[in-house]
Design a protein around this motif. Structure first.
Motif, PDB file in Angstrom:
ATOM      1  N   ASP A 187      54.769  26.193  75.911  1.00 11.34           N
ATOM      2  CA  ASP A 187      55.161  27.554  75.607  1.00 11.34           C
ATOM      3  C   ASP A 187      54.728  28.471  76.924  1.00 11.34           C
ATOM      4  O   ASP A 187      53.689  28.880  77.045  1.00 11.34           O
TER       5      ASP A 187
ATOM      6  N   CYS B 211      46.671  24.437  70.718  1.00  7.91           N
ATOM      7  CA  CYS B 211      47.567  25.482  69.873  1.00  7.91           C
ATOM      8  C   CYS B 211      48.159  24.530  68.667  1.00  7.91           C
ATOM      9  O   CYS B 211      47.614  24.537  67.433  1.00  7.91           O
TER      10      CYS B 211
ATOM     11  N   GLU C 289      47.241  24.300  75.648  1.00 12.73           N
ATOM     12  CA  GLU C 289      48.423  25.433  75.936  1.00 12.73           C
ATOM     13  C   GLU C 289      47.909  26.133  76.870  1.00 12.73           C
ATOM     14  O   GLU C 289      48.159  26.107  78.026  1.00 12.73           O
TER      15      GLU C 289
HETATM   16 FE1  FEO Z   1      49.540  29.030  70.941  1.00 11.35          FE
HETATM   17 FE2  FEO Z   1      52.318  29.377  72.063  1.00 11.35          FE
HETATM   18  O1  FEO Z   1      50.953  29.651  70.757  1.00 11.35           O
END
Ligand code: FEO
Ligand code: CA
Ligand code: CA
Length: 635
Positions: free
Chosen positions: A339, A230, A245
């Protein structure tokens, strides 16, 4: 990337009984005001105490902003030109292996393995000749199978899985400025593809650990591939850090996953059907294979023969990325986050100092094991505006064998479970971080969390102050003492939103142009903070006035936000990097046209950027942004 949490991670059910459950954001603001900060600054940005602002001199932001819009074009500020470079499928430039992209997506898996991968995300520029020639390292985060194959997933074969795996990973290309235009250098001895099957070494406390061993790798020392790459960061010693990610969605588990799998969001459902033809991703057969993903990986773009490494000392997570600050005594501090809803922010402090190049070694080679030794911490944001870094260290507090952690290897492999026990703060999806080394402030985008405050889920806390948080916020902190400090003071740079939104909690407090879903953030060489938005595809519902996702700039000294560029339909602007002179900015357009049918029947349903080929399909690409007068970007 836009996330579909209905099929993915959202797996923190731990209770973390802390002050956060009962904290009141208004009270925190009052308390912080009592610490000497003006309430106005706290409510509307950062004027009182920042950062990149320069006393006197011209303003950091000189460009004219653009309105929100929703077209299948890139719209950039007047006086600037944005040119696509190195789209998905373009041969990267390996001598003798440069197959042309086929607009009907009929390139083979072997051809894809030497072409640009799909869905460009983080990227960094590595100068070879000042600001005229250099390398770009680019993350290829994930694939859209409806665009990757002529008939998408209407049929599903081992060759398609191999092509999908070859379109993942990381790419290194060489580029140079010819006149006023950047071009790929092909062939180039630096050109390289790292895919979901490239061998990686393992560094740090999980190397050789029992939980890392598989039938194919009984030593637990070599992993095939990287996925979900990411965000990206560039180290002071010239290497590239990339976060793994959304790896959990690539695996399939038994009908009833184990508790460890559940905590990491692994279930029977798989995202893109690799396990049907690659049993490595079936956890019933290979229960430890998922433990080999979720790491920060380090690549040396300057040495195409080097073996990339998974740095396990930084902890396992749904890592967005990793970013390095340097302490006054020369140690590396690596900030990272994950994330996912209600997950955590980490930092790792190296034991050793960053070594200089010499004795026949490049700086990258001199620091080949720097990130394998040090101390991992997880963040707790307290309601009074202070915070603590809690050691994620075996034997410290609850991280004992009695609680299921045999050693530090198990602690880093189960970093989520460890952070749950430590009472770290559950955040609203930490995406990118950006470090302002001049001021010492560290910024982190918390992109959104619509589950905040929902029934049975954690309520608001001081750092994550809005229920049904569809808009996101940017938090920042300053360490007590050096970057290695174990406590800090924090506040919000901004709460994103639309001031005209009828829902009070979605209005935010932005001074300037509205945005939602802050994701990419990066400081340019002058200290201007750039922000990429990632809200729902091209301005629907609550985001109607936002239009397509955009790239904005924020003067951290005044808090003003101004929209610089709008992407094509259903895209997101990801990553931001500059030539050393600040006169070229590189930003990726990711997933234009996302949401088209998975069976490949209508690849141009939403976008045909950037080629607009009548038989083609949308392609992620790097945007090369120059000022028409050759000036510095943002002025
Ligand atoms: Fe790969 Fe959290 O965006
Ligand atoms: Ca995002
Ligand atoms: Ca992102």
């Amino acid at each position: 990337m836009p996330k579909d949490f209905s099929t993915m991670e959202d797996s923190n059910r731990s209770s973390n009984p802390t002050i956060h459950e009962v904290s009141d954001p208004a009270r925190r603001l009052w308390l912080q005001g009592g610490l000497g900060l003006s309430l106005g600054a706290l409510l509307s940005g950062c004027a009182a105490q920042s950062s990149g602002a320069r006393a006197g001199g011209p303003p950091l932001m000189g460009f004219r902003g653009v309105p929100s819009s929703a077209t299948d074009r890139v719209v950039v500020a007047p006086g600037y030109t944005a040119t696509p470079l190195a789209p998905w499928g373009e041969p990267v430039g390996i001598a003798g292996q440069m197959p042309a992209f086929k607009f009907d997506a009929s390139n083979s898996a072997a051809e894809q393995a030497v072409q640009m991968g799909m869905h460009h995300d983080g990227l960094n520029f590595y100068a070879l000749d000042g600001s005229r020639r250099g390398l770009l390292a680019v993350n290829q985060e994930y694939t859209d199978e409806g665009l990757l194959h002529p008939d998408g997933q209407a049929t599903w074969t081992a060759e398609k899985v191999r092509k999908s795996q070859a379109a993942h990973g990381i790419t290194v290309i060489e580029i140079e400025l010819q006149g006023s235009r950047w071009q790929m250098v092909r062939p180039s001895r630096y050109a390289r593809r790292i895919t979901a099957t490239t061998p990686f070494a393992i560094g740090g406390p999980a190397a050789g650990h029992a939980l890392m061993k598989t039938a194919a790798d009984p030593a637990g020392g070599t992993v095939l591939g990287t996925i979900g790459n990411c965000a990206s960061g560039k180290t002071p010693w010239g290497t590239y850090l990339s976060g793994e990610e959304n790896w959990a969605g690539y695996f399939t588990a038994a009908d009833v996953p184990t508790a460890h799998e559940r905590r990491w969001g692994i279930s029977k459902n798989t995202w893109n059907r690799w396990p049907e033809h690659d049993r490595r991703f079936d956890t019933v057969r290979n229960p430890n294979e998922p433990n080999r993903f979720g790491w920060v990986v380090e690549v040396d773009p300057g040495d195409p023969t080097s073996t990339p490494v998974k740095r396990t000392a930084i902890g396992r997570a749904a890592h967005e990325g990793a970013w390095v600050a340097t302490t006054k005594d020369g140690r590396a501090v690596v900030y990272s986050g994950e994330d996912a809803r209600f997950e955590y922010i980490y930092k790792f402090v190296s034991r050793d100092k960053i070594a200089a190049a010499g004795n026949g070694k490049t700086a990258a080679q001199a620091n080949a094991t720097l990130l394998d030794h040090g101390t991992l911490f997880v963040a707790r944001f307290d309601a009074d505006g202070s915070g603590r870094w809690l050691p994620v260290v075996h034997g410290s507090g609850p991280l004992t064998a009695a609680n299921g952690f045999a050693d530090q290897g198990e602690v880093v492999i189960k970093a989520r479970q460890a952070s749950d026990l430590l009472g770290a703060t559950k955040m609203d999806r930490p995406e990118w971080l950006a470090i302002d080394e001049r001021s010492g402030w560290v910024y982190c985008t918390l992109t959104n969390n619509s589950q905040r405050g929902a029934a049975g889920r954690p309520g608001v806390d001081a750092a994550n102050p809005r229920a049904n948080n569809t808009m996101g916020q940017i938090i920042r902190w300053k360490e007590q003492g050096d970057f290695s400090g174990e406590s800090f003071q924090w506040n919000h740079l901004l709460l994103a939103g639309d001031p005209a939104n009828p829902r009070a909690e979605a209005q935010g407090n932005i001074r300037g142009d509205m945005l939602a879903g802050p994701d990419t953030i990066a400081f340019d060489p002058r200290g201007l903070l750039w922000i990429g938005s990632d809200h729902s595809a091209s301005g629907q519902g609550e985001f109607a006035r936002m239009g397509n996702n955009a790239l904005l700039a924020c003067d951290p000294g005044t808090g003003e936000v101004r929209r610089f560029l709008v992407g094509p339909m259903n895209s997101e602007l990801t990553g931001a990097t500059w030539s050393p002179d600040g006169r070229t900015m590189f930003v990726n357009v990711q997933h234009p046209g996302s949401g088209s049918p998975r069976d490949g029947s209508n690849p141009r349903q939403f976008s045909n950027w950037p080629d607009f080929d009548l038989a083609g399909r949308p392609r992620s690409a790097t945007l090369v942004i120059r000022k028409d007068d050759g000036g510095v970007i943002g002025t």
